[in-house]
Design an enzyme around this catalytic site. Structure first.
Site, mmCIF file in Angstrom:
data_model
loop_
_atom_site.group_PDB
_atom_site.id
_atom_site.type_symbol
_atom_site.label_atom_id
_atom_site.label_comp_id
_atom_site.label_asym_id
_atom_site.label_seq_id
_atom_site.Cartn_x
_atom_site.Cartn_y
_atom_site.Cartn_z
ATOM 1 N N ASP A 36 9.853 -15.079 -0.133
ATOM 2 C CA ASP A 36 8.752 -15.743 0.543
ATOM 3 C C ASP A 36 9.282 -17.109 1.011
ATOM 4 O OD1 ASP A 36 6.021 -16.446 1.214
ATOM 5 O OD2 ASP A 36 5.997 -17.637 -0.623
ATOM 6 N N ARG A 37 8.566 -17.776 1.909
ATOM 7 C CA ARG A 37 9.037 -19.094 2.353
ATOM 8 C C ARG A 37 8.282 -20.236 1.664
ATOM 9 N NH1 ARG A 37 8.351 -21.781 8.255
ATOM 10 N NH2 ARG A 37 6.543 -22.607 7.139
ATOM 11 N N ASP A 38 7.038 -20.477 2.078
ATOM 12 C CA ASP A 38 6.287 -21.634 1.574
ATOM 13 C C ASP A 38 5.969 -21.479 0.087
ATOM 14 O OD1 ASP A 38 6.241 -22.687 4.195
ATOM 15 O OD2 ASP A 38 4.491 -21.467 4.681
ATOM 16 N N CYS B 239 4.678 -12.635 9.679
ATOM 17 C CA CYS B 239 3.434 -12.011 10.133
ATOM 18 C C CYS B 239 2.500 -13.095 10.656
ATOM 19 C CB CYS B 239 2.763 -11.256 8.993
ATOM 20 S SG CYS B 239 1.126 -10.658 9.473
ATOM 21 N N CYS C 50 -3.087 -5.601 9.953
ATOM 22 C CA CYS C 50 -1.749 -5.120 10.304
ATOM 23 C C CYS C 50 -1.067 -4.578 9.058
ATOM 24 C CB CYS C 50 -0.926 -6.259 10.905
ATOM 25 S SG CYS C 50 -0.651 -7.593 9.718
#
Length: 194
Positions: free
Chosen positions: A8-10, A90, A105
């Site tokens: 994951d990033r944040d 996304c 989605c």
């Protein structure tokens, strides 16, 4: 087949300051870059999978995200020789105000779409790979994609007992992952075959 660290990033790579979308607000969490260097040395593909609903919500543009991403890739490569193999994001959300991105989605975590796309593209052995993130959605995406080890980090969102149950490992930060892998799996150099 290849082994991957899905990240994951944040809250996992950088400090989560709510909808981070420019360089001035982007700060790497302590020692995560060193961990990425080590993970690359251990022959892992590094793949970022990040929900960016701020795009659908109209808080920033897709171009803002791409500019920050290009800067991050260049910074890691230039100063630390860390090569990120892929970044999947996304931009969708059902409650978004931007019509183009206002939909359900398969890519928004907890759905596994981003991870499954990476699996096909890079011929990844999901069983011997890791999903690292700071939320239950990250862990569930990993589970649905068949990732062998789900790793919850405490460097982002507040973690509940329920969220902890969705993870195989709970660690303080991505910075601790290389040592955890070595400790749990008892080898010093990862190869493509166990």
């Amino acid at each position: 087949m290849n082994n991957a660290i899905f990240m994951d990033r944040d809250g996992t790579i950088n400090i989560d300051k709510n909808y981070v979308h420019n360089i001035n607000n982007f700060f790497f969490i302590d020692n995560v870059i060193d961990a990425m260097v080590t993970l690359k040395e251990m022959n892992f593909f590094l793949i970022i999978v990040t929900n960016q609903s701020g795009i659908a919500r109209g808080l920033f543009t897709q171009n803002d995200f791409l500019l920050l991403t290009k800067w991050m890739i260049a910074y890691l490569g230039m100063y630390y020789h860390v090569y990120i193999d892929a970044i999947y994001f996304c931009p969708h959300h059902t409650q978004g105000i931007m019509k183009k991105f206002q939909r359900a989605c398969l890519c928004r975590k907890p759905n596994p779409g981003m991870l499954l796309d990476a699996k096909k593209r890079f011929n990844i052995n999901m069983i011997t790979s890791y999903m690292v993130g700071d939320t239950e959605d990250d862990m569930l995406a990993g589970q649905l994609a068949g990732v062998g080890t789900k790793v919850l980090v405490c460097s982002g969102k507040k973690i509940t007992k329920k969220t902890k149950k969705t993870a195989n490992w709970v660690i303080e930060s991505l910075a601790f992952l290389p040592n955890m892998i070595r400790t749990q799996h008892g080898y010093t150099k990862y190869t493509n075959v166990f």
